[in-house]
Design a protein around this motif. Sequence first.
Motif, PDB file in Angstrom:
ATOM      1  N   ARG A  80      -7.813 -75.109   8.661  1.00  0.00           N
ATOM      2  CA  ARG A  80      -8.986 -74.332   8.299  1.00  0.00           C
ATOM      3  C   ARG A  80      -9.034 -74.258   6.780  1.00  0.00           C
ATOM      4  O   ARG A  80      -8.082 -73.832   6.140  1.00  0.00           O
ATOM      5  N   MET A  81     -10.151 -74.672   6.212  1.00  0.00           N
ATOM      6  CA  MET A  81     -10.301 -74.724   4.757  1.00  0.00           C
ATOM      7  C   MET A  81     -11.460 -73.828   4.344  1.00  0.00           C
ATOM      8  O   MET A  81     -12.607 -74.093   4.724  1.00  0.00           O
ATOM      9  N   ASN A  82     -11.147 -72.785   3.623  1.00  0.00           N
ATOM     10  CA  ASN A  82     -12.168 -71.855   3.118  1.00  0.00           C
ATOM     11  C   ASN A  82     -12.261 -71.955   1.602  1.00  0.00           C
ATOM     12  O   ASN A  82     -11.373 -72.492   0.939  1.00  0.00           O
ATOM     13  N   SER A  83     -13.335 -71.420   1.065  1.00  0.00           N
ATOM     14  CA  SER A  83     -13.538 -71.388  -0.388  1.00  0.00           C
ATOM     15  C   SER A  83     -13.288 -72.761  -1.007  1.00  0.00           C
ATOM     16  O   SER A  83     -12.570 -72.891  -2.006  1.00  0.00           O
ATOM     17  N   LEU A  84     -13.882 -73.756  -0.431  1.00  0.00           N
ATOM     18  CA  LEU A  84     -13.647 -75.124  -0.879  1.00  0.00           C
ATOM     19  C   LEU A  84     -14.151 -75.343  -2.304  1.00  0.00           C
ATOM     20  O   LEU A  84     -15.167 -74.764  -2.719  1.00  0.00           O
ATOM     21  N   LYS A  85     -13.416 -76.185  -3.023  1.00  0.00           N
ATOM     22  CA  LYS A  85     -13.740 -76.508  -4.409  1.00  0.00           C
ATOM     23  C   LYS A  85     -13.951 -78.015  -4.533  1.00  0.00           C
ATOM     24  O   LYS A  85     -13.419 -78.783  -3.717  1.00  0.00           O
ATOM     25  N   PRO A  86     -14.661 -78.445  -5.561  1.00  0.00           N
ATOM     26  CA  PRO A  86     -14.836 -79.898  -5.753  1.00  0.00           C
ATOM     27  C   PRO A  86     -13.511 -80.653  -5.816  1.00  0.00           C
ATOM     28  O   PRO A  86     -13.430 -81.792  -5.348  1.00  0.00           O
ATOM     29  N   GLU A  87     -12.481 -80.012  -6.345  1.00  0.00           N
ATOM     30  CA  GLU A  87     -11.184 -80.692  -6.437  1.00  0.00           C
ATOM     31  C   GLU A  87     -10.480 -80.836  -5.093  1.00  0.00           C
ATOM     32  O   GLU A  87      -9.434 -81.468  -5.006  1.00  0.00           O
ATOM     33  N   ASP A  88     -11.041 -80.261  -4.042  1.00  0.00           N
ATOM     34  CA  ASP A  88     -10.515 -80.469  -2.691  1.00  0.00           C
ATOM     35  C   ASP A  88     -11.042 -81.774  -2.077  1.00  0.00           C
ATOM     36  O   ASP A  88     -10.613 -82.158  -0.993  1.00  0.00           O
ATOM     37  N   THR A  89     -11.965 -82.422  -2.760  1.00  0.00           N
ATOM     38  CA  THR A  89     -12.516 -83.682  -2.273  1.00  0.00           C
ATOM     39  C   THR A  89     -11.411 -84.713  -2.131  1.00  0.00           C
ATOM     40  O   THR A  89     -10.676 -84.984  -3.076  1.00  0.00           O
ATOM     41  N   ALA A  90     -11.275 -85.267  -0.926  1.00  0.00           N
ATOM     42  CA  ALA A  90     -10.196 -86.216  -0.648  1.00  0.00           C
ATOM     43  C   ALA A  90     -10.322 -86.732   0.772  1.00  0.00           C
ATOM     44  O   ALA A  90     -11.087 -86.184   1.582  1.00  0.00           O
ATOM     45  N   MET A  91      -9.548 -87.749   1.058  1.00  0.00           N
ATOM     46  CA  MET A  91      -9.343 -88.157   2.442  1.00  0.00           C
ATOM     47  C   MET A  91      -8.166 -87.335   2.952  1.00  0.00           C
ATOM     48  O   MET A  91      -7.114 -87.286   2.301  1.00  0.00           O
ATOM     49  N   TYR A  92      -8.346 -86.700   4.089  1.00  0.00           N
ATOM     50  CA  TYR A  92      -7.320 -85.845   4.658  1.00  0.00           C
ATOM     51  C   TYR A  92      -6.683 -86.522   5.869  1.00  0.00           C
ATOM     52  O   TYR A  92      -7.384 -87.062   6.734  1.00  0.00           O
ATOM     53  N   TYR A  93      -5.341 -86.468   5.902  1.00  0.00           N
ATOM     54  CA  TYR A  93      -4.587 -87.111   6.962  1.00  0.00           C
ATOM     55  C   TYR A  93      -3.657 -86.103   7.626  1.00  0.00           C
ATOM     56  O   TYR A  93      -3.056 -85.272   6.948  1.00  0.00           O
ATOM     57  N   CYS A  94      -3.506 -86.228   8.941  1.00  0.00           N
ATOM     58  CA  CYS A  94      -2.460 -85.474   9.604  1.00  0.00           C
ATOM     59  C   CYS A  94      -1.263 -86.401   9.825  1.00  0.00           C
ATOM     60  O   CYS A  94      -1.425 -87.623   9.933  1.00  0.00           O
ATOM     61  N   ALA A  95      -0.091 -85.801   9.879  1.00  0.00           N
ATOM     62  CA  ALA A  95       1.142 -86.561  10.057  1.00  0.00           C
ATOM     63  C   ALA A  95       2.084 -85.768  10.936  1.00  0.00           C
ATOM     64  O   ALA A  95       2.072 -84.525  10.924  1.00  0.00           O
ATOM     65  N   ALA A  96       2.925 -86.484  11.674  1.00  0.00           N
ATOM     66  CA  ALA A  96       3.836 -85.825  12.603  1.00  0.00           C
ATOM     67  C   ALA A  96       5.205 -86.491  12.607  1.00  0.00           C
ATOM     68  O   ALA A  96       5.333 -87.670  12.290  1.00  0.00           O
ATOM     69  N   ASP A  97       6.200 -85.696  13.010  1.00  0.00           N
ATOM     70  CA  ASP A  97       7.557 -86.185  13.197  1.00  0.00           C
ATOM     71  C   ASP A  97       8.216 -86.548  11.878  1.00  0.00           C
ATOM     72  O   ASP A  97       8.416 -87.725  11.554  1.00  0.00           O
ATOM     73  N   ARG A  98       8.535 -85.505  11.122  1.00  0.00           N
ATOM     74  CA  ARG A  98       9.152 -85.684   9.824  1.00  0.00           C
ATOM     75  C   ARG A  98      10.604 -86.133   9.964  1.00  0.00           C
ATOM     76  O   ARG A  98      11.325 -85.700  10.871  1.00  0.00           O
ATOM     77  N   PHE A  99      11.046 -86.980   9.059  1.00  0.00           N
ATOM     78  CA  PHE A  99      12.448 -87.386   9.027  1.00  0.00           C
ATOM     79  C   PHE A  99      12.862 -87.608   7.577  1.00  0.00           C
ATOM     80  O   PHE A  99      12.007 -87.755   6.693  1.00  0.00           O
ATOM     81  N   ILE A 100      14.152 -87.617   7.348  1.00  0.00           N
ATOM     82  CA  ILE A 100      14.667 -87.839   5.994  1.00  0.00           C
ATOM     83  C   ILE A 100      14.721 -89.334   5.730  1.00  0.00           C
ATOM     84  O   ILE A 100      15.463 -90.072   6.378  1.00  0.00           O
ATOM     85  N   ALA A 101      13.921 -89.765   4.768  1.00  0.00           N
ATOM     86  CA  ALA A 101      13.869 -91.187   4.438  1.00  0.00           C
ATOM     87  C   ALA A 101      15.034 -91.580   3.523  1.00  0.00           C
ATOM     88  O   ALA A 101      15.636 -92.642   3.689  1.00  0.00           O
ATOM     89  N   TYR A 102      15.326 -90.732   2.539  1.00  0.00           N
ATOM     90  CA  TYR A 102      16.456 -90.965   1.625  1.00  0.00           C
ATOM     91  C   TYR A 102      16.686 -89.696   0.835  1.00  0.00           C
ATOM     92  O   TYR A 102      15.943 -88.718   0.975  1.00  0.00           O
ATOM     93  N   TYR A 103      17.753 -89.735   0.012  1.00  0.00           N
ATOM     94  CA  TYR A 103      18.048 -88.602  -0.857  1.00  0.00           C
ATOM     95  C   TYR A 103      17.806 -88.988  -2.305  1.00  0.00           C
ATOM     96  O   TYR A 103      18.096 -90.096  -2.722  1.00  0.00           O
ATOM     97  N   LYS A 104      17.269 -88.054  -3.044  1.00  0.00           N
ATOM     98  CA  LYS A 104      17.009 -88.255  -4.460  1.00  0.00           C
ATOM     99  C   LYS A 104      17.578 -87.070  -5.210  1.00  0.00           C
ATOM    100  O   LYS A 104      17.174 -85.938  -4.980  1.00  0.00           O
ATOM    101  N   SER A 105      18.539 -87.356  -6.081  1.00  0.00           N
ATOM    102  CA  SER A 105      19.221 -86.284  -6.824  1.00  0.00           C
ATOM    103  C   SER A 105      19.764 -85.227  -5.873  1.00  0.00           C
ATOM    104  O   SER A 105      19.731 -84.027  -6.168  1.00  0.00           O
ATOM    105  N   GLY A 106      20.259 -85.681  -4.720  1.00  0.00           N
ATOM    106  CA  GLY A 106      20.878 -84.768  -3.778  1.00  0.00           C
ATOM    107  C   GLY A 106      19.927 -84.048  -2.849  1.00  0.00           C
ATOM    108  O   GLY A 106      20.366 -83.329  -1.945  1.00  0.00           O
ATOM    109  N   SER A 107      18.631 -84.226  -3.045  1.00  0.00           N
ATOM    110  CA  SER A 107      17.649 -83.541  -2.189  1.00  0.00           C
ATOM    111  C   SER A 107      16.979 -84.551  -1.253  1.00  0.00           C
ATOM    112  O   SER A 107      16.706 -85.677  -1.652  1.00  0.00           O
ATOM    113  N   PRO A 108      16.714 -84.135  -0.029  1.00  0.00           N
ATOM    114  CA  PRO A 108      16.090 -85.056   0.919  1.00  0.00           C
ATOM    115  C   PRO A 108      14.651 -85.371   0.549  1.00  0.00           C
ATOM    116  O   PRO A 108      13.907 -84.489   0.094  1.00  0.00           O
ATOM    117  N   VAL A 109      14.275 -86.602   0.748  1.00  0.00           N
ATOM    118  CA  VAL A 109      12.886 -87.029   0.616  1.00  0.00           C
ATOM    119  C   VAL A 109      12.403 -87.362   2.019  1.00  0.00           C
ATOM    120  O   VAL A 109      12.967 -88.214   2.691  1.00  0.00           O
TER     121      VAL A 109
END
Length: 125
Positions: A80-109
């Motif tokens: 739900r998107m309220n108070s939309l601004k011109p800078e919200d203009t974009a292609m919006y994607y949903c994504a599912a099933d997150r996993f750790i691809a690699y670590y960068k400086s000790g933090s998961p990406v």
Amino acid sequence: VQLVESGGGSVQSGGSLRLSCSASGIPNSKYFWAWFRQPPGKERERVATIDSDGGTTYAASVKGRFTISQDNAKNTLYLRMNSLKPEDTAMYYCAADRFIAYYKSGSPVYEYRHWGQGTQVTVSS
């Protein structure tokens, strides 16, 4: 697995939209979900996430204006998107099933295994 976004469109600044992401082949309740967006000529950014316990996070730029939610019975994710601004203009994607691809400086990406095809949101001033 198929994710299909809908609900995008053109609105004026200050308007609202609700995006939907209909999922088939995976149970909503067991996965980590997210909405991303990619403005024209810019990199993709994460907008909001929701975990299997219903915990949510938001990008600072949308906090207080956008709400991520899911209906497990309908296997559908919402934004739900309220108070939309011109800078919200974009292609919006949903994504599912997150996993750790690699670590960068000790933090998961993180990456996501499943993506929708996107829905365009255009906000005019």
